[in-house]
Each structure stands twice: as C-alpha cells, then as structure tokens.
Design a protein around this motif. Structure first.
Motif, short mmCIF file in Angstrom:
data_model
loop_
_atom_site.label_atom_id
_atom_site.label_comp_id
_atom_site.label_asym_id
_atom_site.label_seq_id
_atom_site.Cartn_x
_atom_site.Cartn_y
_atom_site.Cartn_z
N PHE A 79 0.85 -1.19 0.00
CA PHE A 79 0.00 0.00 0.00
C PHE A 79 0.89 1.24 0.00
O PHE A 79 1.99 1.21 0.55
N LEU A 80 0.42 2.31 -0.58
CA LEU A 80 1.13 3.58 -0.55
C LEU A 80 0.40 4.51 0.42
O LEU A 80 -0.70 4.97 0.14
N PHE A 81 1.01 4.75 1.57
CA PHE A 81 0.38 5.60 2.57
C PHE A 81 0.33 7.05 2.10
O PHE A 81 1.25 7.54 1.45
N ASP A 82 -0.74 7.74 2.47
CA ASP A 82 -0.91 9.14 2.10
C ASP A 82 -0.29 10.10 3.11
O ASP A 82 0.25 11.13 2.74
N SER A 83 -0.39 9.76 4.41
CA SER A 83 -0.02 10.76 5.42
C SER A 83 0.88 10.25 6.54
O SER A 83 1.48 11.05 7.26
N ILE A 84 0.99 8.95 6.71
CA ILE A 84 1.70 8.40 7.87
C ILE A 84 3.16 8.86 7.95
O ILE A 84 3.69 9.09 9.03
N LEU A 120 -2.82 -4.43 10.13
CA LEU A 120 -3.02 -3.92 8.78
C LEU A 120 -4.19 -2.93 8.72
O LEU A 120 -4.05 -1.79 8.24
N ASN A 121 -5.33 -3.34 9.23
CA ASN A 121 -6.54 -2.51 9.11
C ASN A 121 -6.46 -1.24 9.94
O ASN A 121 -6.94 -0.18 9.51
N SER A 122 -5.86 -1.32 11.13
CA SER A 122 -5.77 -0.12 11.96
C SER A 122 -4.81 0.90 11.36
O SER A 122 -5.05 2.11 11.42
N LEU A 123 -3.73 0.43 10.74
CA LEU A 123 -2.79 1.35 10.09
C LEU A 123 -3.42 2.02 8.87
O LEU A 123 -3.24 3.23 8.65
N LEU A 124 -4.15 1.26 8.10
CA LEU A 124 -4.82 1.83 6.92
C LEU A 124 -5.86 2.86 7.35
O LEU A 124 -6.01 3.91 6.71
N TRP A 125 -6.56 2.58 8.45
CA TRP A 125 -7.53 3.56 8.96
C TRP A 125 -6.82 4.83 9.42
O TRP A 125 -7.25 5.94 9.09
N TYR A 126 -5.74 4.68 10.16
CA TYR A 126 -5.02 5.84 10.69
C TYR A 126 -4.47 6.71 9.56
O TYR A 126 -4.47 7.94 9.66
N LYS A 130 -8.08 12.04 10.03
CA LYS A 130 -7.45 13.33 10.33
C LYS A 130 -7.63 13.67 11.81
O LYS A 130 -8.67 13.38 12.40
N ASN A 131 -6.61 14.29 12.37
CA ASN A 131 -6.69 14.88 13.72
C ASN A 131 -7.13 13.90 14.80
O ASN A 131 -7.96 14.22 15.65
N CYS A 132 -6.58 12.70 14.78
CA CYS A 132 -6.88 11.73 15.84
C CYS A 132 -5.67 11.64 16.77
O CYS A 132 -4.64 11.08 16.41
N ASN A 133 -5.80 12.20 17.98
CA ASN A 133 -4.66 12.24 18.89
C ASN A 133 -4.70 11.15 19.96
O ASN A 133 -3.92 11.19 20.91
N ILE A 134 -5.61 10.17 19.81
CA ILE A 134 -5.65 9.06 20.77
C ILE A 134 -5.54 7.70 20.07
O ILE A 134 -5.76 6.67 20.69
N TYR A 135 -5.19 7.72 18.79
CA TYR A 135 -5.04 6.46 18.05
C TYR A 135 -4.06 5.52 18.74
O TYR A 135 -4.31 4.33 18.89
N HIS A 136 -2.91 6.06 19.16
CA HIS A 136 -1.87 5.22 19.75
C HIS A 136 -2.34 4.55 21.04
O HIS A 136 -1.97 3.40 21.32
N ILE A 137 -3.18 5.25 21.81
CA ILE A 137 -3.70 4.68 23.05
C ILE A 137 -4.67 3.54 22.74
O ILE A 137 -4.59 2.45 23.31
#
Length: 239
Positions: A79-84, A120-126, A130-137
């Motif tokens: 996959f080619l990530f857009d923003s990660i 895989l799915n959580s990384l693609l979602w992230y 936009k502007n999710c500051n609790i993804y890592h938690i």
C-alpha cells in the motif's frame, strides 16, 4: 522461495552497505532478514522507503529456521500511505508503535492471522483519518487482545483498574492502578471502535497519564518489555 505480506517492524544498518530488517509476516510471524547492498554505491533493487517503520510490503523470501536471518529476493510496497510518513504527529506515532511492537514480538514469534489483520486494518484507517490524537492509546489497548492480557472490566461501576491483575475492582489495589476520570475515559476507549475515536475528547494531561499507565501495564505483563526510547520525543510533539 515463499511470498507473503509483511509489516516492517524494525530496520538496523549492518556493516557498510546492508540492513537487517525485522518483519511480522502474514504466513510465518516475526522474522528477521538481511538485505544486502541497500547502501551500496551501485544501484540496489531495493529502496530504503520499503523498510520504513510499519510499512506494509509484499516479500518474496527464503527463510531457514536453523539460521538467524532470512533472505529477501524481491520486495514491493503493498500500500502507498498518504499521510503516515509526511505528517509529523503521525510519523512520531508510527516510530513509537514500531518500538512497542518490536518489544512485543520478541515474545510473540508465531503467526497470528487475527493479529496481522488488526495491524493492517488499523494502520490503513489511521493513514486516512485526520486529527486523531488518541489512536496510539486505542492501538495499545486493542493490541492486548492478541497477546493475552486484554483488560477485564467486571463492572463499569468499579472504581479501580488494577494493572497487575488486569481487572477492575472496588478494592484499592496495593500497587499500580487507574481510577477516577482516567478510568472513565479508559473504559470508554475499550468499548469504542477506531472509526468513532474522533468523537472522543481527552485532554493532553489525561492522554499522558493514561498512556503512561498503559506502558506500565505492558511492563507488568511482558517480561522482556522496555519503555520505548522514543516516548520523550513523542510526548513533546503531542504537547
């Protein structure tokens, strides 16, 4: 030779021209490979970008269980990530989580399809959100489902969560615990889907406290776990 999708967990330069890459493969789990000639003056068939932290790649490889390192014949990005890798906050999250996963996979060596799908799915979602500051938690909490110590909330009215036992309780634990507003937020995270995270507001101080408690939680339940070195830089970026 075998083919598999994989997530890059860690890469370390080896010698003058080579790289040792640790990956979590869909078909055989956590393995390490020697990539020769990546830093050579001659043109390499591999790109450094293939081996960025948590990149999702497709490998053609050989691996012998009697040897420490496998061999990669071909690699391409799945996959080619857009923003990660271009967003400063997201890239710091990715480095932080890759350190966590490297610690975890020292003990979780075998393949686990459900775990691979989650990563895989959580990384693609992230990458798309936009502007999710609790993804890592949320990621760290959900990861515990696959490694054996997902929090057991017996009753949402319990006033403590004991880190050592991994259960909620009304009896104050002797050692580390979560309580009060942080416990309410923690409980809400447990029942929330990734796609609903942007509806949840957590202050910077609460995020920092909950993250530190989760790191302590991992330390109590994984013998080889070490606090990620990137956590200080990571915390500064999220101030």
């Amino acid at each position: 030779m075998s083919n598999s999708r994989a997530l890059v967990i860690k890469s370390v330069k080896y010698g003058e021209t080579s790289l040792i890459v640790s990956c979590y493969l869909e078909d055989i789990g956590f393995k390490s490979f020697l990539v020769k000639g990546l830093y050579s003056t001659k043109k390499s068939r591999f790109s450094k970008a293939h081996f960025f932290p948590l990149n999702i790649i497709s490998l053609n490889y050989s691996y012998n269980e009697n040897k420490n390192l496998g061999y990669i014949k071909e690699v391409k990005s799945e996959f080619l990530f857009d923003s990660i890798y271009t967003d400063v906050q997201k890239s710091s999250v990715i480095v932080f989580l890759s350190e966590i996963l490297n610690n975890v996979f020292k003990e979780e060596l075998q393949k686990n399809q459900d775990l691979f799908n989650f990563l895989l799915n959580s990384l693609l979602w992230y990458d798309k959100t936009k502007n999710c500051n609790i993804y890592h938690i949320k990621f760290l909490v959900e990861l515990t489902k696959f490694i054996g110590f997902y929090p057991n909330i017996k009753n949402k009215n319990d006033i403590y969560f004991c880190l050592e036992s991994g259960t909620s309780t009304n009896v104050k634990p002797i050692n580390e615990f979560i309580k009060g507003e942080d416990l309410r937020l923690f409980n809400n995270l447990l029942g929330m889907k990734f796609e609903d995270l942007n509806t949840m507001s957590i202050s910077r101080k609460s995020r920092a406290r909950i993250l530190n408690k989760i790191i302590d939680y991992y330390s109590l339940h994984l013998q080889m776990f070490k606090t990620p070195k990137s956590i200080n830089v990571f915390t500064e970026i999220f101030k």
